[in-house]
Design an enzyme around this catalytic site. Structure first.
Site, PDB file in Angstrom:
ATOM      1  N   HIS A   1       0.700  -1.309   0.119  1.00  0.00           N
ATOM      2  CA  HIS A   1       0.395  -0.059  -0.461  1.00  0.00           C
ATOM      3  C   HIS A   1       0.884   1.460   0.098  1.00  0.00           C
ATOM      4  O   HIS A   1       0.345   2.219  -0.131  1.00  0.00           O
ATOM      5  CB  HIS A   1      -0.592   0.371   1.109  1.00  0.00           C
ATOM      6  CG  HIS A   1      -2.203   0.391   0.448  1.00  0.00           C
ATOM      7  ND1 HIS A   1      -2.960   0.600   1.591  1.00  0.00           N
ATOM      8  CD2 HIS A   1      -2.723   1.696  -0.193  1.00  0.00           C
ATOM      9  CE1 HIS A   1      -4.436   1.731   1.325  1.00  0.00           C
ATOM     10  NE2 HIS A   1      -4.039   1.922  -0.427  1.00  0.00           N
TER      11      HIS A   1
ATOM     12  N   ASP B   1      -9.148  -0.099   4.578  1.00  0.00           N
ATOM     13  CA  ASP B   1      -8.478  -0.968   5.114  1.00  0.00           C
ATOM     14  C   ASP B   1      -8.976  -1.379   6.260  1.00  0.00           C
ATOM     15  O   ASP B   1      -9.073  -0.590   7.003  1.00  0.00           O
ATOM     16  CB  ASP B   1      -7.051   0.043   4.971  1.00  0.00           C
ATOM     17  CG  ASP B   1      -5.787  -0.739   5.079  1.00  0.00           C
ATOM     18  OD1 ASP B   1      -5.371  -1.612   5.748  1.00  0.00           O
ATOM     19  OD2 ASP B   1      -5.165   0.640   4.038  1.00  0.00           O
TER      20      ASP B   1
ATOM     21  N   HIS C   1      -6.074  -1.032   8.486  1.00  0.00           N
ATOM     22  CA  HIS C   1      -5.189   0.069   8.980  1.00  0.00           C
ATOM     23  C   HIS C   1      -5.256   1.279   8.063  1.00  0.00           C
ATOM     24  O   HIS C   1      -5.431   1.796   7.400  1.00  0.00           O
ATOM     25  CB  HIS C   1      -3.131  -1.057   9.046  1.00  0.00           C
ATOM     26  CG  HIS C   1      -4.019  -2.085   8.948  1.00  0.00           C
ATOM     27  ND1 HIS C   1      -4.071  -2.778   8.024  1.00  0.00           N
ATOM     28  CD2 HIS C   1      -2.939  -2.770  10.029  1.00  0.00           C
ATOM     29  CE1 HIS C   1      -3.696  -4.035   8.361  1.00  0.00           C
ATOM     30  NE2 HIS C   1      -3.008  -4.393   9.880  1.00  0.00           N
TER      31      HIS C   1
ATOM     32  N   ASP D   1      -2.212   3.732   8.370  1.00  0.00           N
ATOM     33  CA  ASP D   1      -1.081   3.610   7.172  1.00  0.00           C
ATOM     34  C   ASP D   1      -1.163   5.271   7.314  1.00  0.00           C
ATOM     35  O   ASP D   1      -0.872   6.302   6.000  1.00  0.00           O
ATOM     36  CB  ASP D   1      -1.576   3.720   5.796  1.00  0.00           C
ATOM     37  CG  ASP D   1      -1.696   2.554   5.668  1.00  0.00           C
ATOM     38  OD1 ASP D   1      -1.172   1.587   6.256  1.00  0.00           O
ATOM     39  OD2 ASP D   1      -2.479   1.649   4.064  1.00  0.00           O
TER      40      ASP D   1
ATOM     41  N   HIS E   1       4.859   0.736   4.261  1.00  0.00           N
ATOM     42  CA  HIS E   1       3.662   0.789   3.477  1.00  0.00           C
ATOM     43  C   HIS E   1       2.422   1.016   4.696  1.00  0.00           C
ATOM     44  O   HIS E   1       1.186   1.106   4.437  1.00  0.00           O
ATOM     45  CB  HIS E   1       3.013  -0.549   3.090  1.00  0.00           C
ATOM     46  CG  HIS E   1       3.211  -1.733   4.384  1.00  0.00           C
ATOM     47  ND1 HIS E   1       2.213  -3.512   4.196  1.00  0.00           N
ATOM     48  CD2 HIS E   1       3.758  -1.743   5.501  1.00  0.00           C
ATOM     49  CE1 HIS E   1       2.735  -3.597   5.166  1.00  0.00           C
ATOM     50  NE2 HIS E   1       3.095  -3.186   6.079  1.00  0.00           N
TER      51      HIS E   1
ATOM     52  N   ASP F   1      -7.462  -1.504   0.429  1.00  0.00           N
ATOM     53  CA  ASP F   1      -6.752  -3.130   0.882  1.00  0.00           C
ATOM     54  C   ASP F   1      -7.643  -4.127   1.206  1.00  0.00           C
ATOM     55  O   ASP F   1      -8.301  -3.950   1.766  1.00  0.00           O
ATOM     56  CB  ASP F   1      -5.792  -2.231   2.667  1.00  0.00           C
ATOM     57  CG  ASP F   1      -4.523  -3.349   3.103  1.00  0.00           C
ATOM     58  OD1 ASP F   1      -4.682  -4.840   2.352  1.00  0.00           O
ATOM     59  OD2 ASP F   1      -4.159  -2.793   2.897  1.00  0.00           O
TER      60      ASP F   1
ATOM     61  N   ASP G   1      -7.127  -6.575   2.871  1.00  0.00           N
ATOM     62  CA  ASP G   1      -7.082  -6.694   4.342  1.00  0.00           C
ATOM     63  C   ASP G   1      -8.409  -6.602   5.692  1.00  0.00           C
ATOM     64  O   ASP G   1      -8.705  -6.599   6.080  1.00  0.00           O
ATOM     65  CB  ASP G   1      -5.713  -6.811   4.845  1.00  0.00           C
ATOM     66  CG  ASP G   1      -5.495  -4.967   5.581  1.00  0.00           C
ATOM     67  OD1 ASP G   1      -7.013  -3.847   5.685  1.00  0.00           O
ATOM     68  OD2 ASP G   1      -4.466  -4.657   5.924  1.00  0.00           O
TER      69      ASP G   1
ATOM     70  N   GLU H   1      -2.309  -5.210  -1.973  1.00  0.00           N
ATOM     71  CA  GLU H   1      -1.850  -6.483  -1.084  1.00  0.00           C
ATOM     72  C   GLU H   1      -2.334  -7.744  -0.952  1.00  0.00           C
ATOM     73  O   GLU H   1      -2.272  -7.999  -0.007  1.00  0.00           O
ATOM     74  CB  GLU H   1      -1.719  -5.555   0.891  1.00  0.00           C
ATOM     75  CG  GLU H   1      -1.866  -4.346   1.289  1.00  0.00           C
ATOM     76  CD  GLU H   1      -0.241  -4.607   1.995  1.00  0.00           C
ATOM     77  OE1 GLU H   1       0.296  -4.834   1.582  1.00  0.00           O
ATOM     78  OE2 GLU H   1       0.466  -3.654   1.704  1.00  0.00           O
TER      79      GLU H   1
END
Length: 331
Positions: A127, A154, A156, A158, A171, A258, A260, A303
């Site tokens: 990412h 996402d 996360h 980031d 990332h 992302d 994830d 990702e």
């Protein structure tokens, strides 16, 4: 009785025409740009993500939706063994200069794509590429006197900078750089500084944040919708508000997704899996709602890690999600 009134009074034959619903579109061409980069992550494998997505039939799916698909191929990314410290793993920050060069090239490509009236679809890779993909779209809109809205989907945030990150993995830093923080080589990739403004950014699906990221969110006043928000309010309400944030006073929305953010039970082949993510249907609804806006000017899907996947399942799911973002509907 006039002919017109006679026709309206005629008995129904029981037949009717089904209206054709055409999805709202900003462009009829999608330019696919692969970024096989794993320099921003400590776990190897996401550099194979663009290939996995292509093998899952991405171009055919988009063509079936009526788009002209222009596959640019891949941006050049150096092998980490040639740019990292010799003979040791090193710190994630050691790869920052190489990542910045990749992001500069990517930004030039996404800006050129938007100027040509097409939508850039960037395939990752890790990412950290977001500093380039989003930065280039922000450049193109800035040339029109417009700002870019950003929805970051996402697990996360980031939002680390090189100074706050324990791992140094880049990332975990792209949104901070897009907001003008962190290393100048990445925060100035866009000709517009900062590339995006805090009031135009919305996070969706967060469930793994570090203390410095929480502090960043509070200080900058960022709109951050966690998985708890989705649990309590529902995905539709959350996405409606995220779209409102990213579209208010902007020339369009870039969505950076992302894989994830989807629960690893549905999407195991991702760079940094975190339990408790979105269901497959929630993920599709998010993409369908973005498509409905007609405001999508750029997209990242990142990702994907085939090493952790089974029979390319996660890449196939990601292709399904991309198709939903670009207008595939149930009816």
């Amino acid at each position: 009785m006039t002919t017109e009134s006679a026709e309206s009074a005629a008995p129904s034959t029981g037949t009717f025409e089904v209206p054709v619903v055409v999805p709202k579109r900003r462009a009829d061409t999608i330019r696919v740009i692969g970024v096989p980069m794993d320099l921003g992550a400590s776990r190897r494998g996401v550099d194979m993500g663009p290939s996995a997505l292509r093998l899952a039939g991405l171009a055919d799916r988009l063509a079936q939706l009526g788009y002209a698909v222009d596959d640019f191929g891949n941006v050049r990314v150096p092998d980490r063994t040639t740019v990292g410290p010799p003979g040791e793993r090193g710190d994630g920050r050691d790869f920052l200069p190489a990542i910045a060069l990749v992001c500069e090239e990517l930004a030039a490509l996404t800006a050129k794509t938007v100027r040509a009236g097409a939508v850039p679809l960037v395939l990752g890779g890790d990412h950290s590429l977001g500093a380039g993909s989003v930065g280039g779209v922000a450049t193109a809109l800035g040339e029109r006197g417009q700002r870019l809205g950003l929805i970051w989907i996402d697990a996360h945030g980031d939002l680390h900078t090189p100074d706050t990150s324990q791992s140094g993995n880049v990332h975990g830093m792209p949104v901070a750089h897009l907001l003008g923080r962190g290393d100048a080589r990445l925060s100035h990739v866009s000709s517009v500084y900062p590339a995006v403004l805090p009031q135009h950014v919305a996070f969706v699906g967060l469930r793994d944040l570090d203390p410095p990221e929480r502090a960043f969110i509070r200080k900058a006043g960022l709109r951050a919708f966690t998985m708890r928000d989705i649990d309590e309010r529902g995905l539709r309400a959350v996405m409606s508000e995220a779209i409102e944030v990213a579209s208010a006073g902007t020339g369009g929305i870039h969505v950076s997704c992302d894989a994830d953010w989807v629960d690893p039970a549905e999407a195991p082949g991702v760079g940094t899996p975190v339990r408790g993510g979105a269901t497959m249907r929630e993920a599709h609804l998010a993409m369908e709602m973005l498509s409905d806006t007609g405001l999508l000017v750029g997209m990242d899907l990142v990702e994907i890690n085939p090493i952790l996947d089974t029979h390319n399942h996660t890449a196939e799911l990601a292709v399904d999600l991309i198709a939903s973002a670009f207008g595939r509907g149930i009816l």
